[in-house]
Design a protein around this motif. Structure first.
Motif, PDB file in Angstrom:
ATOM      1  N   LYS A 260     -30.155  -5.219 -57.252  1.00 17.89           N
ATOM      2  CA  LYS A 260     -30.654  -5.495 -58.324  1.00 17.89           C
ATOM      3  C   LYS A 260     -31.624  -6.717 -58.534  1.00 17.89           C
ATOM      4  CE  LYS A 260     -26.197  -4.837 -61.098  1.00 17.89           C
ATOM      5  NZ  LYS A 260     -25.231  -5.499 -61.338  1.00 17.89           N
ATOM      6  N   ASN A 261     -31.413  -7.649 -57.251  1.00 17.52           N
ATOM      7  CA  ASN A 261     -32.495  -8.675 -57.390  1.00 17.52           C
ATOM      8  C   ASN A 261     -33.581  -8.419 -56.264  1.00 17.52           C
ATOM      9  OD1 ASN A 261     -31.608 -11.225 -59.144  1.00 17.52           O
ATOM     10  ND2 ASN A 261     -29.621 -10.147 -58.181  1.00 17.52           N
ATOM     11  N   GLN A 262     -33.578  -7.097 -55.832  1.00 20.23           N
ATOM     12  CA  GLN A 262     -34.754  -6.539 -54.691  1.00 20.23           C
ATOM     13  C   GLN A 262     -34.941  -7.638 -53.942  1.00 20.23           C
ATOM     14  OE1 GLN A 262     -38.018  -6.102 -57.612  1.00 20.23           O
ATOM     15  NE2 GLN A 262     -36.753  -4.648 -58.968  1.00 20.23           N
ATOM     16  N   VAL A 263     -33.824  -7.990 -53.010  1.00 18.34           N
ATOM     17  CA  VAL A 263     -33.951  -8.836 -51.977  1.00 18.34           C
ATOM     18  C   VAL A 263     -33.298  -8.119 -50.645  1.00 18.34           C
ATOM     19  CG1 VAL A 263     -34.093 -11.068 -53.071  1.00 18.34           C
ATOM     20  CG2 VAL A 263     -31.962 -10.336 -52.428  1.00 18.34           C
ATOM     21  N   GLU A 264     -33.014  -6.653 -50.960  1.00 16.70           N
ATOM     22  CA  GLU A 264     -31.819  -6.162 -49.899  1.00 16.70           C
ATOM     23  C   GLU A 264     -32.666  -6.063 -48.622  1.00 16.70           C
ATOM     24  OE1 GLU A 264     -33.243  -4.508 -52.693  1.00 16.70           O
ATOM     25  OE2 GLU A 264     -33.609  -2.578 -52.270  1.00 16.70           O
ATOM     26  N   SER A 265     -34.132  -5.982 -48.587  1.00 13.77           N
ATOM     27  CA  SER A 265     -34.768  -5.712 -47.627  1.00 13.77           C
ATOM     28  C   SER A 265     -34.689  -6.882 -46.365  1.00 13.77           C
ATOM     29  CB  SER A 265     -36.362  -5.302 -47.642  1.00 13.77           C
ATOM     30  OG  SER A 265     -37.115  -6.409 -48.442  1.00 13.77           O
ATOM     31  N   ARG A 266     -34.671  -8.151 -46.958  1.00 16.72           N
ATOM     32  CA  ARG A 266     -34.227  -9.240 -46.509  1.00 16.72           C
ATOM     33  C   ARG A 266     -33.034  -9.850 -45.932  1.00 16.72           C
ATOM     34  NH1 ARG A 266     -37.238 -13.909 -49.109  1.00 16.72           N
ATOM     35  NH2 ARG A 266     -37.135 -12.604 -50.949  1.00 16.72           N
ATOM     36  N   LEU A 267     -32.009  -9.061 -46.334  1.00 16.26           N
ATOM     37  CA  LEU A 267     -30.666  -9.406 -46.396  1.00 16.26           C
ATOM     38  C   LEU A 267     -29.825  -8.251 -45.446  1.00 16.26           C
ATOM     39  CD1 LEU A 267     -28.297 -11.401 -47.381  1.00 16.26           C
ATOM     40  CD2 LEU A 267     -28.065  -9.705 -49.266  1.00 16.26           C
ATOM     41  N   GLU A 268     -29.203  -8.796 -44.211  1.00 21.26           N
ATOM     42  CA  GLU A 268     -28.146  -8.298 -43.662  1.00 21.26           C
ATOM     43  C   GLU A 268     -26.851  -8.492 -44.244  1.00 21.26           C
ATOM     44  OE1 GLU A 268     -28.162  -7.750 -39.488  1.00 21.26           O
ATOM     45  OE2 GLU A 268     -29.833  -9.198 -39.538  1.00 21.26           O
ATOM     46  N   ILE A 269     -26.021  -7.373 -44.356  1.00 22.25           N
ATOM     47  CA  ILE A 269     -24.843  -7.762 -44.940  1.00 22.25           C
ATOM     48  C   ILE A 269     -23.623  -6.868 -43.679  1.00 22.25           C
ATOM     49  CG2 ILE A 269     -23.220  -6.911 -46.695  1.00 22.25           C
ATOM     50  CD1 ILE A 269     -25.624  -6.514 -48.461  1.00 22.25           C
ATOM     51  N   LYS A 270     -22.888  -7.982 -43.362  1.00 24.33           N
ATOM     52  CA  LYS A 270     -22.021  -7.472 -42.019  1.00 24.33           C
ATOM     53  C   LYS A 270     -20.738  -8.006 -42.324  1.00 24.33           C
ATOM     54  CE  LYS A 270     -25.513  -6.099 -39.214  1.00 24.33           C
ATOM     55  NZ  LYS A 270     -25.510  -4.689 -39.148  1.00 24.33           N
TER      56      LYS A 270
ATOM     57  N   GLN B 231     -19.677  -4.840 -50.577  1.00 27.45           N
ATOM     58  CA  GLN B 231     -20.322  -3.895 -51.611  1.00 27.45           C
ATOM     59  C   GLN B 231     -20.812  -4.493 -52.819  1.00 27.45           C
ATOM     60  OE1 GLN B 231     -20.512  -0.417 -51.072  1.00 27.45           O
ATOM     61  NE2 GLN B 231     -21.938  -0.633 -52.775  1.00 27.45           N
ATOM     62  N   ALA B 232     -20.219  -5.303 -53.347  1.00 26.77           N
ATOM     63  CA  ALA B 232     -20.949  -6.234 -54.406  1.00 26.77           C
ATOM     64  C   ALA B 232     -21.998  -6.952 -53.859  1.00 26.77           C
ATOM     65  CB  ALA B 232     -19.636  -7.157 -55.034  1.00 26.77           C
ATOM     66  N   THR B 233     -22.226  -7.356 -52.786  1.00 24.22           N
ATOM     67  CA  THR B 233     -23.373  -8.119 -52.332  1.00 24.22           C
ATOM     68  C   THR B 233     -24.642  -7.261 -52.208  1.00 24.22           C
ATOM     69  OG1 THR B 233     -22.047  -9.791 -51.166  1.00 24.22           O
ATOM     70  CG2 THR B 233     -24.244  -9.508 -50.458  1.00 24.22           C
ATOM     71  N   LEU B 234     -24.384  -6.182 -51.723  1.00 20.12           N
ATOM     72  CA  LEU B 234     -25.256  -5.029 -51.593  1.00 20.12           C
ATOM     73  C   LEU B 234     -25.818  -4.566 -52.890  1.00 20.12           C
ATOM     74  CD1 LEU B 234     -27.006  -3.052 -49.976  1.00 20.12           C
ATOM     75  CD2 LEU B 234     -25.169  -1.526 -50.171  1.00 20.12           C
ATOM     76  N   ASP B 235     -24.847  -4.461 -53.850  1.00 18.05           N
ATOM     77  CA  ASP B 235     -25.249  -3.968 -55.336  1.00 18.05           C
ATOM     78  C   ASP B 235     -26.319  -5.153 -55.812  1.00 18.05           C
ATOM     79  OD1 ASP B 235     -23.902  -1.699 -54.783  1.00 18.05           O
ATOM     80  OD2 ASP B 235     -22.074  -2.356 -56.161  1.00 18.05           O
ATOM     81  N   ASN B 236     -25.734  -6.443 -55.623  1.00 13.74           N
ATOM     82  CA  ASN B 236     -26.537  -7.387 -56.299  1.00 13.74           C
ATOM     83  C   ASN B 236     -27.895  -7.604 -55.593  1.00 13.74           C
ATOM     84  OD1 ASN B 236     -24.604  -8.098 -58.400  1.00 13.74           O
ATOM     85  ND2 ASN B 236     -23.124  -9.046 -56.961  1.00 13.74           N
ATOM     86  N   ALA B 237     -27.822  -7.661 -54.509  1.00 18.37           N
ATOM     87  CA  ALA B 237     -28.997  -7.556 -53.583  1.00 18.37           C
ATOM     88  C   ALA B 237     -30.227  -6.704 -54.304  1.00 18.37           C
ATOM     89  CB  ALA B 237     -28.718  -7.554 -52.057  1.00 18.37           C
TER      90      ALA B 237
END
Ligand SMILES: C[S@@+](CC[C@H](N)C(=O)[O-])C[C@H]1O[C@@H](n2cnc3c(N)ncnc32)[C@H](O)[C@@H]1O
Length: 298
Positions: A202-212, A194-200
């Protein structure tokens, strides 16, 4: 004004003292190490205590300190309650107070980790915005810093990255900000995901990050895998970590005490060409390149 009570006791008595403070109306309780006994990484769901543990509790400022003191004396044995300290604590804007200790930090030549709203005066800076939270990973710990400096030192263009044991997601997010094409972050702790998703976000990189979660990882092999866990866990996870790195790809292992570096390096050397450790204080990180094909032993 608040009243702050603190009492140092044994590991065995600490839960009793904490429960007593709560029953007396404490607004919060905090348990910290009273000696020098780091617990580096407790198992999932475990909250081990220290041999000497200090319990600090906050009470409303109007409470009578003498009444609190005598309640504690009645409930605990004399030896324990003799350690009791009571002091007034001034109210302050707590959400700003931690900023006094957390400033923009530079890793290598261009990567900055900054609390929200703070920016370095540096040209060509790559800024990773991150506020400390519940998951591990702000850059203040040498094990994270070693990985961040390594990321800053390489060309990440077009690279795919796995951050195994992502905590706050700091390494995956740094890799993406520094030019990696795609990243996967994984951790066995749902709070870290969850923290990784929130931080991603904030840094606008969530479209390139898969969290599993680790058991949901896609069947892929990355160009770079970073794992800042602990030596014992890295050794245990070696077959899995190896399988996640493409032949010719690189692995960065951190969370290793200098004296453990040889053992970890040995374990990974059957599939990776390992470099000498890079160190910061008592901590070491290891880089290895996965053999392109199976080495033939003459
Ligand atoms: C030292 S923190 C590193 C966090 C972040 N990557 C950094 O470099 O600051 C280690 C993380 O690994 C996770 N972890 C430990 N053992 C793990 C395992 N077996 N599988 C997946 N994650 C694990 C922990 O939950 C924790 O978030």
């Amino acid at each position: 004004m608040w009243l702050q009570l603190s009492l140092t006791t044994t590991k065995e008595q600490a839960p009793l003292v904490e429960a007593l403070f709560e029953n007396m109306g404490a607004l919060s309780t905090t348990l910290v190490d009273a000696g020098d006994e780091p617990i580096l990484e407790p198992g999932l769901g475990e909250t081990p205590l220290w041999q000497a543990t200090t319990i600090t509790a906050l009470f409303e400022g109007e409470r009578d300190p003498n009444e609190l003191r005598s309640l504690i004396h009645q409930s605990l044995n004399a030896d324990c309650s003799r350690q009791l300290k009571i002091a007034p604590l001034k109210d302050q804007p707590w959400e700003r107070a931690w900023l006094a200790d957390f400033h923009p930090m530079l890793f290598g030549e261009r990567l900055w980790v900054c609390p929200a709203g703070q920016r370095p005066e540096a040209a060509n800076a790559t800024i990773l915005e991150l506020d400390p939270g519940l998951a591990f990973g702000t850059g203040t710990h040498p094990t994270t810093a070693l990985c961040l400096r390594w990321l800053d030192s390489i060309d990440l263009k077009n690279q795919t990255v796995i951050d195994f044991g992502c905590g706050s997601g700091i390494l995956a997010i740094a890799a993406l900000l520094l030019g990696a094409r795609q990243a996967i972050a994984t951790d066995h702790d749902p709070q870290a995901l969850q923290a990784t998703l929130d931080n991603a976000r904030k840094n606008q990189v969530e479209s390139r990050l898969e969290i599993k979660a680790p058991n949901q990882l896609p069947a892929i092999q990355a160009d770079i895998l970073l794992a800042n866990i602990l030596a014992g866990t890295l050794v245990q996870l070696e077959p899995l970590l190896t399988s996640l790195v493409t032949p010719g790809g690189r692995i960065i292992l951190s969370g290793i005490l200098v004296e453990q570096a040889d053992e970890v390096s040995q374990t990974f050397s059957s599939h990776f060409k390992m470099q000498p450790p890079i160190t910061q204080g008592e901590w070491a990180a290891l880089e290895g390149t996965r053999a392109s094909s199976r080495l033939l032993v003459p």
